[in-house]
Every structure is written in C-alpha cells, then in structure tokens.
Enzyme design. Structure first.
Site, PDB file in Angstrom:
ATOM      1  N   LYS A 113       0.818  -1.208   0.000  1.00 39.72           N
ATOM      2  CA  LYS A 113       0.000   0.000   0.000  1.00 39.72           C
ATOM      3  C   LYS A 113       0.860   1.269   0.000  1.00 39.72           C
ATOM      4  O   LYS A 113       0.422   2.310  -0.478  1.00 39.72           O
ATOM      5  CB  LYS A 113      -0.926   0.019   1.222  1.00 39.72           C
ATOM      6  CG  LYS A 113      -1.833  -1.200   1.371  1.00 39.72           C
ATOM      7  CD  LYS A 113      -2.782  -1.383   0.216  1.00 39.72           C
ATOM      8  CE  LYS A 113      -3.876  -2.413   0.490  1.00 39.72           C
ATOM      9  NZ  LYS A 113      -3.414  -3.795   0.551  1.00 39.72           N
TER      10      LYS A 113
HETATM   11  C1  PLP Z   1      -4.076  -4.922   0.088  1.00 42.67           C
HETATM   12  C2  PLP Z   1      -3.258  -6.145   0.052  1.00 42.67           C
HETATM   13  C3  PLP Z   1      -3.500  -7.155  -0.897  1.00 42.67           C
HETATM   14  C4  PLP Z   1      -4.646  -7.095  -1.864  1.00 42.67           C
HETATM   15  O1  PLP Z   1      -4.474  -6.094  -2.839  1.00 42.67           O
HETATM   16  P1  PLP Z   1      -5.728  -5.573  -3.673  1.00 42.67           P
HETATM   17  O2  PLP Z   1      -5.213  -4.421  -4.445  1.00 42.67           O
HETATM   18  O3  PLP Z   1      -6.765  -5.173  -2.668  1.00 42.67           O
HETATM   19  O4  PLP Z   1      -6.179  -6.694  -4.530  1.00 42.67           O
HETATM   20  C5  PLP Z   1      -2.656  -8.245  -0.907  1.00 42.67           C
HETATM   21  N1  PLP Z   1      -1.650  -8.371  -0.019  1.00 42.67           N
HETATM   22  C6  PLP Z   1      -1.402  -7.423   0.901  1.00 42.67           C
HETATM   23  C7  PLP Z   1      -0.297  -7.642   1.867  1.00 42.67           C
HETATM   24  C8  PLP Z   1      -2.177  -6.281   0.960  1.00 42.67           C
HETATM   25  O5  PLP Z   1      -1.913  -5.338   1.883  1.00 42.67           O
END
Ligand code: PLP
Length: 500
Positions: A113
């Site tokens: 993120k």
């Molecule tokens: C948010 C997240 C995901 C999923 O990603 P999306 O964009 O919501 O599909 C997978 N792994 C981790 C560690 C995340 O923080």
C-alpha cells in the site's frame, strides 16, 4: 484527458477532481477517458531509468492537468531512500531464471500500500489547490489492515487533510493493530469496528452516498475523499511497478525487449492486479495476469465461471489483507470488458446490491479468461509454501505472497506454461510473522510466544533484519482506543470531527 464514472451518471472530470472526489457521485469509480499507449520505442527509452523517472513518465500521461513540475514534485516527495529501504524502491529478487519476486514492501509500513499511499497525499494536496477547495478534506479509510497504516503514515500532519481509519477489530494481525494504534500525528483518528472488513467498507461507502450527511459535513467546512483503491490516485501509481519490473528484467538480460511475461498477484480488492491490466492495455508485453486468492475465493470463481456470488461465509484466513468478498475494483474491469457500457455496469452492481450476485455474458467471460487465470490457496498450503520456498531458496515470503506462489505452481501444473513470471510480493514476512514463524520454525517453536517475541526469533533464525517500521512496536504508546459497533461508522465520523 477526462475521467468518467463507470456508472455513467457523473459528468466527466479532470484528474485532479477525480482524485479529490475519490468516488463518483453516482456510486461508480472514475476511469481514464482513454487508456494511454506506451510504444515500444517509449519503452526502450525507459531502459536504465530509475523508479522516479519511470513514475514521472507514466503519471504525467494520466495526470494531464498537473504540470510536469508538479508530477515531478509528487514523485520526488514519495519515492526516496528516506522512505524506502532499498534504492530500487521496488526491487526485483530473482529466485531462478524463470521466477522473479517483485518486493513492494520496502516502504515505511512494510506492505505494498505504501507504493501508492506515499504519493497520494502529494497528489491530493495539489488537486485541492487546483480545484480551489476551501474545505478541509477528510479521508475516510476502511482497512483490512495494511491500507489503514499506510494512509496514516502518508497523510499524518499533512495540512488541510484529516484521516479517519476504520479497521475490523478481530480482522488484523497483532503487528497491524499496534502499527495503527500507536500512530502519531495531529490529524489522525483510528477506530476499531466490531465487524469484518466488508462492514467497514460498506459503512464508509454509505457515508459517501449519504447526501444529508455530506451537506452537514460541508456546513462544517469538511469535504470527504477516499484513500482506498476506489480512488484513481491509488490506482495510477501502481501501474508504475509493472513497467519498472519489466524493464529491470530486460536490463538484467533475463528477457528480450518485447518478450511477454506473466504476473501473479495476491488479490483482494482487485486494485493491484487491475493496475497490471492497465499496464498490459497500455502496451506492456504481458501474457497472463494470474489472480491469486485465499479461501475467500469469490474472484477465482468469477474468473472461472463468470458468476460473481458473495452469498457465502466470510472466512478469516492467515492472509487477512485478502479477506474480502466485495472486490470494488472489479467494477473498473467490467466497464472495460463490456465495451465501456455504464448501463451494464449499473445493472450488475444493482444485482450485487440486491441479490448478492450477478453473471456476465459469454463474450465477457471469454475475454476475461483470455487475460486472467485464477486459483486459490488454503491456509495449510500457504504455510507449506512459505516453508518450501525458505528451504529451497532461503527466501522468506509473507502469507499473501505465499498464496501467490502456490497459485503460480498450480498454474504451471495446469497449463504447462513456461513463460517467465513475476510474483508480486505484497508484504514483508515480518508483518505476518506469526504464520511465517510457524512455517519456518515449526508449530512447537512458536507455541506460547507473542508476535513480538516471534519477530526477534524469526530474525535471528533467518538472518533477515526486522524492518525499521516494525521494530519496538510493543514498546510504543497506544494513542487510539475508540471501538464502535458495525453500524456506527457515520456517528463515529461525526464525533471525530467534532460535529456531535
Ligand atoms: C491490500 C493487500 C493485498 C490485496 O491487494 P488488492 O489491491 O486489494 O487486490 C494483498 N496483499 C497485501 C499484503 C495487501 O496489503
């Protein structure tokens, strides 16, 4: 370039407006009026460029109402070695000639993120200025664990912006919880919700759609925006690392320029993999996008059958950031796959709302199948994969990345495809250290120890350092203690903004 709502009932807006608004007023998501093309020559010209240069090139093409200087300023503010612990920002680690891991967790909060949330505050601050915004912007975040912390870290103390984060009380790891509850900053609130992630996300979406509530906010000089991946400002920075990793493989002579590769993406809200889809449509040579799910395998079923059905139990897994039954960003894919039919998207979303399911026609089903492949992994398989990868490569994967690795193995067995592949790694193994320690050290060795003792133990055993952002978490002061019922999100927002 203008941005359109997937539901067709918000007039076209500029990039700055789309980023400031977050969600379209008709409940749809903003998408670019056209998908930018990157020619082979342009791709060649990016060989040797660093992450910031690639980011500036890609972002400028979409954020046409930002000046070159503004985009540059946002990129420089976000992607530096002060914020990321690797000079490549998103380093590519090769396990073998055919399998490469793209590490998207080198930022301050140790999950992918950060790739978008380190830059979004810069993009949003400029968007507010460009659109003459007078109100204070309130970012509402529903988080399954990682977005919350990354948004808090990105937006803390940014003038003119407040952040209110909602997380499912029992849906996040001990490390994730403390990362959020110890957050400093004069403009942040963190609130635990007695419910699951979908409750948090629905509650936040309801506030966006509540006209009365928005009028009240405006009367108090507030304006809502979103840092979830429904915001185009979250999506567009994620396109960059698909390009940077491809270019890196060419530079390392692992592939020829133009050779197609696969990406495997651990998927929840469909934001990360959707950025990969945009990269492919822009001209990046991509063969398959492999969508990896955990036991909440709504997306796997959809990609296999064309039926999206959320009428099922919400399961808690050891890859909690993918514990999602309503993948918001799928709406953007449906818009593209239906030939940009806002009417069809509206119908499907209405069916989803009313019946919890919808089915797309054969044409769309087949298009999706030609681009995507999907499977899911159980918790048990995830643990076994972490152990196997550690023993074979001395490479430590977190649970989400391990889901992707396992699904990639299934893909190879099923299809026999030997295309070179990038596995997207979305979190540091230390962020989900309980499961990782159990996989690597064995169940007996972890029994009776808390997650913070296990951080040390895992680090000692593997020789991998604990990332800066996770060190000494249990000694920091807890600064947030709010807890609310699943339907109390509106009230909590009003209270945290001093609106009674
Ligand atoms: C948010 C997240 C995901 C999923 O990603 P999306 O964009 O919501 O599909 C997978 N792994 C981790 C560690 C995340 O923080």
């Amino acid at each position: 370039m203008q941005y359109l709502s997937t539901r067709g009932q918000n007039e076209p807006v500029t990039a700055a407006q789309a980023i400031k608004q977050g969600l379209a007023s008709d409940g749809g998501l903003f998408v670019p009026g056209e998908i930018v093309a990157v020619s082979r020559e342009q791709l060649n010209n990016l060989l040797g460029a660093d992450y910031s240069q690639i980011a500036t090139t890609i972002l400028s093409r979409y954020l046409v109402d930002y000046t070159a200087g503004e985009v540059q300023q946002c990129v420089t503010g976000a992607y530096s070695v002060e914020k990321f612990d690797h000079q490549d920002i998103a380093p590519l680690h090769s396990l073998s000639a055919d399998i490469h891991v793209l590490e998207l967790w080198r930022g301050p909060t140790c999950a992918f993120k950060d790739m978008a949330l380190q830059i979004l505050p810069h993009l949003l601050t400029i968007a507010a200025k460009k659109t003459g915004e007078k109100n204070e912007i309130v970012i509402l975040v529903a988080t399954s664990g990682d977005t919350g912390k990354a948004a808090l870290e990105g937006f803390k103390d940014v003038p003119g912006i407040r952040v209110v984060v909602f997380f499912p009380e029992k849906g996040v790891s001990a490390v994730q919880r403390l990362q959020m509850l110890t957050q400093q900053g004069n403009n942040v609130s963190v609130i635990a919700v007695q419910g699951n992630f979908d409750d948090c996300q629905s509650g936040v979406k309801q506030i966006f759609a509540d006209l009365d509530f928005n009028r009240r906010l405006n009367a108090n000089q507030y304006r809502l925006s979103s840092a979830n991946s429904i915001n185009w400002g979250r999506l567009v920075p994620q396109i960059v690392y698909y390009f940077s990793s491809y270019l890196k493989l060419v530079e390392k002579k692992q592939i020829r320029m133009g050779e197609k590769i696969n990406f495997v993406v651990p998927t929840g809200n469909f934001g990360n993999i959707l950025a990969g889809y945009y990269a492919r449509q822009m001209g990046l040579p991509v063969n398959r996008l492999i969508c990896a799910a955990n036991a909440n395998n709504v997306l796997t079923e959809f990609i296999k059958t064309g039926i999206y059905n959320r009428n099922r139990d919400f399961l808690k897994t050891i890859s909690p950031s993918m514990d999602i039954l309503i993948s918001s960003n799928l709406e953007r894919l449906l818009f593209e796959m239906s030939g940009r039919s806002a009417g069809k998207v509206r119908d499907w979303m209405q069916q989803l709302q009313e019946q919890g399911r919808y089915e797309v026609d054969d044409n769309i089903k087949n298009q999706i199948k030609s681009l995507f492949w999907s499977d899911s992994a159980t918790d048990e398989a995830t643990i076994q994969t972490i152990k196997a990868v550690w023993e074979q490569y001395y490479y430590l994967m977190d649970t989400h990345t391990a889901v992707a690795f396992k699904v990639f193995n299934n893909y190879k067995n099923d299809t026999g495809d030997s295309t070179k592949t990038v596995v997207i790694s979305t979190a540091s193994p230390f962020k989900f250290n309980n499961s990782v320690a159990q996989a690597v050290l064995g169940t007996a060795a972890v029994a009776g120890q808390n997650d913070f003792e296990l951080l040390e133990k895992l680090s000692r055993h593997t020789g991998w350092p604990i990332p800066e952002g996770l060190r000494n978490l249990d000694q920091k002061t807890v600064l947030h203690s709010g807890k609310i019922p699943g339907d109390g999100i509106g009230q909590a927002v009003a209270a945290s903004l001093g609106m009674g």
